[in-house]
Enzyme design. Sequence first.
Site, PDB file in Angstrom:
ATOM      1  CB  SER A   1       7.066-107.023   1.169  1.00 41.28           C
ATOM      2  OG  SER A   1       7.890-106.045   1.722  1.00 41.28           O
TER       3      SER A   1
ATOM      4  CG  HIS B   1       5.025-101.835   2.520  1.00 40.95           C
ATOM      5  ND1 HIS B   1       5.109-102.515   3.699  1.00 40.95           N
ATOM      6  CD2 HIS B   1       6.144-102.147   1.837  1.00 40.95           C
ATOM      7  CE1 HIS B   1       6.229-103.207   3.735  1.00 40.95           C
ATOM      8  NE2 HIS B   1       6.885-103.003   2.616  1.00 40.95           N
TER       9      HIS B   1
ATOM     10  CG  HIS C   1      10.151 -99.891   6.468  1.00 43.53           C
ATOM     11  ND1 HIS C   1       9.020 -99.798   5.681  1.00 43.53           N
ATOM     12  CD2 HIS C   1      10.389-101.217   6.626  1.00 43.53           C
ATOM     13  CE1 HIS C   1       8.596-101.025   5.380  1.00 43.53           C
ATOM     14  NE2 HIS C   1       9.405-101.907   5.940  1.00 43.53           N
TER      15      HIS C   1
ATOM     16  CE1 TYR D   1      12.639 -98.217   3.427  1.00 42.05           C
ATOM     17  CE2 TYR D   1      13.174-100.056   4.871  1.00 42.05           C
ATOM     18  CZ  TYR D   1      12.428 -99.516   3.832  1.00 42.05           C
ATOM     19  OH  TYR D   1      11.468-100.273   3.227  1.00 42.05           O
ATOM     20  CD  GLU D   2       8.805 -95.997   4.806  1.00 41.68           C
ATOM     21  OE1 GLU D   2       7.964 -95.582   3.994  1.00 41.68           O
ATOM     22  OE2 GLU D   2       8.527 -96.771   5.738  1.00 41.68           O
TER      23      GLU D   2
ATOM     24  CB  ALA E   1      10.799-109.216   2.968  1.00 42.09           C
TER      25      ALA E   1
ATOM     26  CG  MET F   1      16.397-103.170   5.774  1.00 43.59           C
ATOM     27  SD  MET F   1      16.399-102.189   4.272  1.00 43.59           S
ATOM     28  CE  MET F   1      17.703-103.009   3.327  1.00 43.59           C
ATOM     29  CB  SER F   2      10.892-104.106   9.422  1.00 47.82           C
ATOM     30  OG  SER F   2      10.715-105.469   9.130  1.00 47.82           O
TER      31      SER F   2
ATOM     32  CG  ASN G   1      17.375-111.258  -0.415  1.00 45.97           C
ATOM     33  OD1 ASN G   1      16.374-110.783   0.132  1.00 45.97           O
ATOM     34  ND2 ASN G   1      18.581-110.997   0.015  1.00 45.97           N
TER      35      ASN G   1
ATOM     36  CG  HIS H   1      12.330-103.206  -3.373  1.00 46.10           C
ATOM     37  ND1 HIS H   1      12.086-103.634  -2.079  1.00 46.10           N
ATOM     38  CD2 HIS H   1      11.188-102.604  -3.792  1.00 46.10           C
ATOM     39  CE1 HIS H   1      10.849-103.295  -1.747  1.00 46.10           C
ATOM     40  NE2 HIS H   1      10.279-102.667  -2.769  1.00 46.10           N
TER      41      HIS H   1
HETATM   42  N1  HPA Z   1      18.932-107.365   3.605  1.00 46.04           N
HETATM   43  C1  HPA Z   1      18.185-106.493   4.340  1.00 46.04           C
HETATM   44  N2  HPA Z   1      16.876-106.440   4.277  1.00 46.04           N
HETATM   45  C2  HPA Z   1      16.242-107.301   3.456  1.00 46.04           C
HETATM   46  C3  HPA Z   1      16.945-108.223   2.687  1.00 46.04           C
HETATM   47  C4  HPA Z   1      18.370-108.256   2.757  1.00 46.04           C
HETATM   48  O1  HPA Z   1      19.056-109.037   2.085  1.00 46.04           O
HETATM   49  N3  HPA Z   1      16.020-108.936   1.985  1.00 46.04           N
HETATM   50  C5  HPA Z   1      14.809-108.452   2.350  1.00 46.04           C
HETATM   51  N4  HPA Z   1      14.932-107.465   3.243  1.00 46.04           N
END
Ligand code: HPA
Length: 273
Positions: free
Chosen positions: A28, A59, A81, A83-84, A111, A212-213, A236, A247
């Site tokens: 991202s 993306h 990903h 999760y996709e 990220a 998540m990657s 974050n 997101h």
């Molecule tokens: N958790 C999981 N994946 C993320 C986060 C998070 O807080 N921030 C960016 N990707």
Amino acid sequence: MYNQIVQACTIIQARTSIVPRVGLILGSGLAALADELAEAVVVPYADLPGFHEPQVAGHRGELAIGLLAGQPVAVLRGRFHFYEGYSMQEVTLPVRVLHALGCTTLLVTNAAGGLHAAWQVGDIMVIRDHIFLPGLAGHHPLLGPNDERLGPRFPPMVGAYTPALIALAHTTAAALGITLREGVYLMVSGPSFESGAELHAFRMWGADAVGMSTAPEVVVASHSAMQVLGFSLITNLALPDGPPANHEEVLAAGEAAKPRFAALVRGVVADSR
Ligand code: HPA
């Protein structure tokens, strides 16, 4: 899978004579770095067998080959990903192709949520090691029969993140005046953000950032004997008693940190050997 790798490679090599040495997976926000490539050739994922169209906002789906800071590189703009709904093999196929194209180093960015209250949104962390939670739970890209042409049956993962590249990242960041954190990246499958109890547990396991990657790609790069360097952009803070992640803030933090993050990646690529 081997045939898909060879086919993708043949299609790409027909369009450029550049042999990339560093492969970059830009998450991202950072994908625009590929716009800077000199002598760039862009291959849409749609042209490559086994590659899908990324579904996440922020993306996009193409492979760019060219020169970054004078070095021959291949940049994956957009990643797949887990999760996709893709299998771990689908998620990691692009890394196999980078290796087959000639890349001996993988530079991966993501990220991530920071697990320390003292950290700040916009911090950059060089990844020292990972905890691959889905992999440990059986969602692993190397499950099934092993193709010896691609790598060994039981590859070690200690040292997967190349110490010399971590050191180079620190030197480069210092020269650029960029504060660089270092830590352990923990991968969750997502797509839900973590519960408070999960975040608490991850801290106790020694994780510094959660995302998540990246872990599957690094396992496959390491299986391919590639050197690896990973950076997390802390988009974050993921704290058990903090506000929930969303997101939009992830994308906004990526946008804000872009110039600094891009300078670091450019600097490392320029000096990588
Ligand atoms: N958790 C999981 N994946 C993320 C986060 C998070 O807080 N921030 C960016 N990707």
